[in-house]
Design a protein around this motif. Structure first.
Motif, PDB file in Angstrom:
ATOM      1  N   ALA B 113      27.613  74.283  35.694  1.00 51.65           N
ATOM      2  CA  ALA B 113      27.316  74.094  37.115  1.00 51.65           C
ATOM      3  C   ALA B 113      28.561  73.673  37.881  1.00 51.65           C
ATOM      4  CB  ALA B 113      26.212  73.055  37.297  1.00 51.65           C
ATOM      5  N   CYS B 114      29.522  73.071  37.205  1.00 51.00           N
ATOM      6  CA  CYS B 114      30.746  72.634  37.891  1.00 51.00           C
ATOM      7  C   CYS B 114      31.711  73.805  38.084  1.00 51.00           C
ATOM      8  CB  CYS B 114      31.376  71.482  37.125  1.00 51.00           C
ATOM      9  SG  CYS B 114      30.222  70.079  37.048  1.00 51.00           S
ATOM     10  N   SER B 115      31.695  74.739  37.148  1.00 51.02           N
ATOM     11  CA  SER B 115      32.373  76.015  37.403  1.00 51.02           C
ATOM     12  C   SER B 115      31.734  76.681  38.619  1.00 51.02           C
ATOM     13  CB  SER B 115      32.274  76.925  36.174  1.00 51.02           C
ATOM     14  OG  SER B 115      32.542  78.265  36.516  1.00 51.02           O
ATOM     15  N   GLU B 116      30.409  76.583  38.695  1.00 49.67           N
ATOM     16  CA  GLU B 116      29.717  77.174  39.852  1.00 49.67           C
ATOM     17  C   GLU B 116      30.062  76.450  41.152  1.00 49.67           C
ATOM     18  OE1 GLU B 116      25.992  76.912  37.719  1.00 49.67           O
ATOM     19  OE2 GLU B 116      25.788  79.100  37.816  1.00 49.67           O
ATOM     20  N   PHE B 117      30.342  75.169  41.074  1.00 52.92           N
ATOM     21  CA  PHE B 117      30.836  74.455  42.257  1.00 52.92           C
ATOM     22  C   PHE B 117      32.164  75.048  42.719  1.00 52.92           C
ATOM     23  CE2 PHE B 117      33.759  71.307  43.981  1.00 52.92           C
ATOM     24  CZ  PHE B 117      33.086  70.930  45.126  1.00 52.92           C
ATOM     25  N   VAL B 118      33.105  75.216  41.815  1.00 50.11           N
ATOM     26  CA  VAL B 118      34.407  75.757  42.261  1.00 50.11           C
ATOM     27  C   VAL B 118      34.281  77.213  42.707  1.00 50.11           C
ATOM     28  CG1 VAL B 118      35.742  74.099  40.895  1.00 50.11           C
ATOM     29  CG2 VAL B 118      35.329  76.385  39.958  1.00 50.11           C
ATOM     30  N   LEU B 119      33.320  77.957  42.108  1.00 48.93           N
ATOM     31  CA  LEU B 119      33.090  79.334  42.572  1.00 48.93           C
ATOM     32  C   LEU B 119      32.497  79.356  43.981  1.00 48.93           C
ATOM     33  CD1 LEU B 119      31.711  80.941  39.284  1.00 48.93           C
ATOM     34  CD2 LEU B 119      33.881  81.499  40.396  1.00 48.93           C
ATOM     35  N   ALA B 120      31.813  78.274  44.367  1.00 44.61           N
ATOM     36  CA  ALA B 120      31.268  78.191  45.729  1.00 44.61           C
ATOM     37  C   ALA B 120      32.341  77.790  46.732  1.00 44.61           C
ATOM     38  CB  ALA B 120      30.098  77.209  45.778  1.00 44.61           C
ATOM     39  N   CYS B 121      33.414  77.168  46.266  1.00 43.50           N
ATOM     40  CA  CYS B 121      34.524  76.849  47.169  1.00 43.50           C
ATOM     41  C   CYS B 121      35.208  78.144  47.613  1.00 43.50           C
ATOM     42  CB  CYS B 121      35.530  75.927  46.473  1.00 43.50           C
ATOM     43  SG  CYS B 121      34.913  74.251  46.233  1.00 43.50           S
ATOM     44  N   ASP B 122      35.848  78.066  48.760  1.00 40.32           N
ATOM     45  CA  ASP B 122      36.472  79.276  49.294  1.00 40.32           C
ATOM     46  C   ASP B 122      37.635  79.742  48.422  1.00 40.32           C
ATOM     47  OD1 ASP B 122      34.687  79.035  51.351  1.00 40.32           O
ATOM     48  OD2 ASP B 122      36.139  78.281  52.806  1.00 40.32           O
ATOM     49  N   MET B 123      38.388  78.789  47.877  1.00 44.11           N
ATOM     50  CA  MET B 123      39.581  79.130  47.091  1.00 44.11           C
ATOM     51  C   MET B 123      39.670  78.176  45.913  1.00 44.11           C
ATOM     52  SD  MET B 123      42.204  79.204  50.337  1.00 44.11           S
ATOM     53  CE  MET B 123      41.289  78.997  51.875  1.00 44.11           C
ATOM     54  N   ARG B 124      40.313  78.639  44.860  1.00 45.70           N
ATOM     55  CA  ARG B 124      40.456  77.855  43.636  1.00 45.70           C
ATOM     56  C   ARG B 124      41.907  77.940  43.165  1.00 45.70           C
ATOM     57  NH1 ARG B 124      36.133  80.171  44.342  1.00 45.70           N
ATOM     58  NH2 ARG B 124      37.041  82.244  44.040  1.00 45.70           N
ATOM     59  N   PHE B 125      42.559  76.771  43.022  1.00 44.94           N
ATOM     60  CA  PHE B 125      43.907  76.712  42.459  1.00 44.94           C
ATOM     61  C   PHE B 125      43.865  75.776  41.269  1.00 44.94           C
ATOM     62  CE2 PHE B 125      44.246  77.733  46.937  1.00 44.94           C
ATOM     63  CZ  PHE B 125      44.968  78.913  46.867  1.00 44.94           C
ATOM     64  N   SER B 127      45.677  74.015  37.573  1.00 46.68           N
ATOM     65  CA  SER B 127      46.857  73.635  36.809  1.00 46.68           C
ATOM     66  C   SER B 127      47.072  74.628  35.669  1.00 46.68           C
ATOM     67  CB  SER B 127      46.661  72.231  36.229  1.00 46.68           C
ATOM     68  OG  SER B 127      47.614  71.984  35.216  1.00 46.68           O
ATOM     69  N   LEU B 128      48.280  75.139  35.592  1.00 49.84           N
ATOM     70  CA  LEU B 128      48.586  76.114  34.541  1.00 49.84           C
ATOM     71  C   LEU B 128      48.427  75.493  33.157  1.00 49.84           C
ATOM     72  CD1 LEU B 128      49.656  79.044  34.237  1.00 49.84           C
ATOM     73  CD2 LEU B 128      51.957  78.118  34.310  1.00 49.84           C
ATOM     74  N   GLU B 129      48.871  74.244  33.008  1.00 47.71           N
ATOM     75  CA  GLU B 129      48.872  73.605  31.684  1.00 47.71           C
ATOM     76  C   GLU B 129      47.572  72.883  31.389  1.00 47.71           C
ATOM     77  OE1 GLU B 129      50.932  72.924  34.180  1.00 47.71           O
ATOM     78  OE2 GLU B 129      53.036  73.059  33.577  1.00 47.71           O
ATOM     79  N   ASN B 130      46.803  72.542  32.416  1.00 44.26           N
ATOM     80  CA  ASN B 130      45.702  71.608  32.215  1.00 44.26           C
ATOM     81  C   ASN B 130      44.429  72.084  32.904  1.00 44.26           C
ATOM     82  OD1 ASN B 130      44.123  69.329  31.779  1.00 44.26           O
ATOM     83  ND2 ASN B 130      45.089  68.146  33.420  1.00 44.26           N
ATOM     84  N   THR B 131      43.918  73.207  32.423  1.00 46.88           N
ATOM     85  CA  THR B 131      42.641  73.703  32.952  1.00 46.88           C
ATOM     86  C   THR B 131      41.792  74.221  31.803  1.00 46.88           C
ATOM     87  OG1 THR B 131      43.536  74.302  35.126  1.00 46.88           O
ATOM     88  CG2 THR B 131      41.566  75.486  34.409  1.00 46.88           C
ATOM     89  N   ARG B 132      40.526  73.849  31.799  1.00 48.54           N
ATOM     90  CA  ARG B 132      39.540  74.419  30.875  1.00 48.54           C
ATOM     91  C   ARG B 132      38.302  74.722  31.689  1.00 48.54           C
ATOM     92  NH1 ARG B 132      39.885  72.170  25.026  1.00 48.54           N
ATOM     93  NH2 ARG B 132      42.010  71.379  24.938  1.00 48.54           N
ATOM     94  N   LEU B 133      38.164  75.998  32.002  1.00 50.22           N
ATOM     95  CA  LEU B 133      37.157  76.450  32.960  1.00 50.22           C
ATOM     96  C   LEU B 133      36.231  77.416  32.253  1.00 50.22           C
ATOM     97  CD1 LEU B 133      36.268  76.789  35.986  1.00 50.22           C
ATOM     98  CD2 LEU B 133      38.090  78.479  36.198  1.00 50.22           C
ATOM     99  N   GLY B 134      34.934  77.279  32.435  1.00 47.93           N
ATOM    100  CA  GLY B 134      34.039  78.222  31.780  1.00 47.93           C
ATOM    101  C   GLY B 134      32.581  78.059  32.157  1.00 47.93           C
ATOM    102  N   GLN B 135      31.806  79.027  31.692  1.00 45.57           N
ATOM    103  CA  GLN B 135      30.351  79.014  31.872  1.00 45.57           C
ATOM    104  C   GLN B 135      29.739  79.031  30.476  1.00 45.57           C
ATOM    105  OE1 GLN B 135      30.298  79.376  36.237  1.00 45.57           O
ATOM    106  NE2 GLN B 135      28.637  79.019  34.811  1.00 45.57           N
ATOM    107  N   PRO B 136      29.606  77.861  29.828  1.00 49.56           N
ATOM    108  CA  PRO B 136      29.138  77.847  28.433  1.00 49.56           C
ATOM    109  C   PRO B 136      27.621  77.846  28.278  1.00 49.56           C
ATOM    110  CG  PRO B 136      29.832  75.658  29.102  1.00 49.56           C
ATOM    111  CD  PRO B 136      30.053  76.552  30.291  1.00 49.56           C
ATOM    112  N   GLU B 137      26.870  78.019  29.366  1.00 52.87           N
ATOM    113  CA  GLU B 137      25.419  77.836  29.300  1.00 52.87           C
ATOM    114  C   GLU B 137      24.739  78.696  28.233  1.00 52.87           C
ATOM    115  OE1 GLU B 137      27.171  78.290  32.053  1.00 52.87           O
ATOM    116  OE2 GLU B 137      26.358  77.196  33.760  1.00 52.87           O
ATOM    117  N   VAL B 138      25.159  79.964  28.115  1.00 52.08           N
ATOM    118  CA  VAL B 138      24.470  80.853  27.159  1.00 52.08           C
ATOM    119  C   VAL B 138      24.582  80.298  25.739  1.00 52.08           C
ATOM    120  CG1 VAL B 138      24.537  83.170  26.111  1.00 52.08           C
ATOM    121  CG2 VAL B 138      24.567  82.913  28.597  1.00 52.08           C
TER     122      VAL B 138
END
Lengths: 276, 276, 276
Positions: B113-125, B127-138
């Motif tokens: 749901a927090c990935s979905e929060f950033v997807l609802a934001c207009d833009m997403r930037f 950190s190259l070294e420090n990001t772990r983004l995903g939709q693990p629900e399935v």
């Protein structure tokens, strides 16, 4: 070769024309330029042999610079063209719907309505070293009115479209390719050869195949005329806002459409435009 | 500065707010967090001077971690918000429809749901070294219910959306940019400066231009409320499936929402979650 | 292991099958191959345990090569399959709608209707060193008829879709990834391991979650049957055009479907196909 100021048409072969913008000093998109594009579209529509048109600039520093902001736009947002849409939109929409393939070969600055011109072309190839592409309208108190807000989300996705439009800044060749704003950016020395080879290849194909394939892709990739008209009407209204006029005047006072150095880099000042 | 636990609002200038998530230990998205976002949206709606909001985290290891799986979600999937949609959806939909621009500045873990929060934001930037983004629900016997299945295909295309959602794995900054999941990933040392400059730039523009441009882009880039509701209802049903409850319990037993090391890497175990 | 010429089904685990195309010499897509895919879809529909299918080739030089141009296509564009659509379309549409996840693991040449096969798969992973992917139909006097013109714009955007289709040329692994034509291109030595790990991961998940997530993504990412049928009907008409038959004959005369070297590189000659 045919002369049609402010653009020249070079018939490489009957199936492949190069259209060269040559409208000093900056290839500004004014009523004269749109009339030339209207004339070109009439010639394209009448030519049975044509398969592909490449749009390029005689000036390596400016492809097409931007919509004229000094009032020389005539009736291009009000008078309608052959499609029944206002001339500005008619020009772009007819390029997208044409059975002829269109390729923008980009060197130099191309912003605002001129970015919208290249977005209306079927394909965009840009110089890696020499491209400044953007939609700076929001920084001028306006917003894209010629299809940018309708075409960009389909091409680069909503997030990158919002960054391009709300950020109102330039994209160089590398960033434009990474975002999908252009098909690809090529080293400047390879750009002419790549585009020429692609155009000659398409020119050798059966025109019915080219037209049928483009028609099918258009069915699932073109914005609706209603959405395009909504944007154009909103743009027309924004032109009358007092703060917009203040921003336009500030740009003209700083040298827009007059000073070549300022003309190259003006989006860089938009974040401080109304400061003392 | 205003304090609104579990988030703080820092008014950099009247047109530009930074919203800092600070909800130890992991910035989990529970009923309290959604209430804070609802309060924030009410403040944003009431503020005429605001042009842009940047969302960031006080914890460099967790941006927002994920939907609470311990039952502290109150009525956020049933009670409706001002838009007439359930609070979870209302929060995300109102961010997308707001005349104010929204930027997610991402460091650390952000999933579900927090990935979905950033997807609802207009833009997403990110950190190259420090990001772990995903939709693990399935991988938890669920599926995205807050817009991920509706927004991702438009942003990254069907194939990459299916990989993100069915693969249920983390994306680092580089991969997320390559897929278009974020606008771009920047070296961590450059992220704050880049986003701040972009936000100040947008903050300097005319709010009517920002709002009009975003409205036009929204017309061609937002999913329908019907599709969003379909996903949310299906998500609610999936929460009751026995195998889903078994998977959720297995995750909690291993340390989800308790152990910081497990919280950082839990999608890695999803492929073997029910093994002995 | 089950033998179903021209493809083999290897049941890695009950939830994960590998389907290996093995139809010498070139894995051409003819009526026999489509019948085998129809039989496979029936088996997939009947299997409750299945979550994911990986499609690969026994021949590293040809994944699936292209639609048969020697007339061995039976009634696949006229007779209808279980979906009520013509067999060619039915095959691709049922893969997209299946609750089972599908992954194309690509090595070698895959063009035309076979590119459309991989576009119908949920995900596409390609060998970085050994991929030649394209839609060369326009260069043969045809156009894509199996969904390419409908699926590509959603995946790669209008501009890149038009380049792929009107340019009618091959894309290597790196370019295909950059355009989003494939999810990603991996070094050949890593491709099997990456895809196998992803497939085993999905195979471990609850089938209801996989199916529900895919159903939701499908709602916002699949082309309409009307647009697909329009393309297929137009393709059928184009097959009868005299210039098209001339181009097909020229290709066959040069070695298409006979000479392995020509089969590997034939799109390269399309720009000069009718020259003496």
């Amino acid at each position: 070769m045919t002369e049609l100021a402010p653009l020249r048409v070079i018939e490489e072969v009957p199936a492949y024309w190069r259209v060269v913008f040559d409208y000093p000093p900056f290839n500004v998109a004014d009523a004269t330029l749109f009339q030339a594009l209207q004339d070109l579209l009439a010639r394209m529509d009448a030519c049975q042999s044509l398969r592909v048109v490449v749009f390029e600039s005689a000036n390596p520093e400016f492809y097409l610079s931007h919509f004229d902001l000094t009032g020389k736009t005539g009736n291009i947002t009000t008078a309608v063209g052959p499609s029944g849409l206002p001339i500005l939109m008619d020009t772009f929409v007819r390029i997208t719907r044409s059975p002829v393939a269109s390729i923008a070969k980009i060197r130099g600055c191309v912003r605002g309505a001129c970015s919208e011109f290249v977005l209306a072309c079927d394909m965009r190839f840009a110089s890696l070293e020499n491209t400044r592409l953007g939609q700076p309208e929001v920084g001028v108190g306006l917003h894209p009115g010629g299809g940018g807000t309708e075409r960009l989300p389909h091409i680069v996705g909503r997030g990158r479209a919002l960054e391009i439009v709300l950020g109102a800044n330039d994209f160089d060749g590398e960033s434009a390719e990474r975002y999908g704003y252009v098909n690809r950016a090529l080293p400047d020395a390879e750009l002419d050869g790549f585009v020429d080879a692609l155009a000659r290849r398409i020119a050798s194909f059966d025109g019915r195949s080219v037209a049928a394939a483009k028609r099918l892709i258009n069915q699932v990739s073109l914005p609706s005329a209603d959405h395009l008209l909504d944007a154009l009407n909103s743009f027309g209204a924004a032109l009358t806002w007092p703060e917009t006029q203040q921003r336009v005047l500030a740009l003209l006072k700083r040298g827009l459409q007059q000073d070549v150095d300022f003309e190259k880099r003006w989006p860089a000042v938009l974040g401080r435009l109304l400061e003392a």
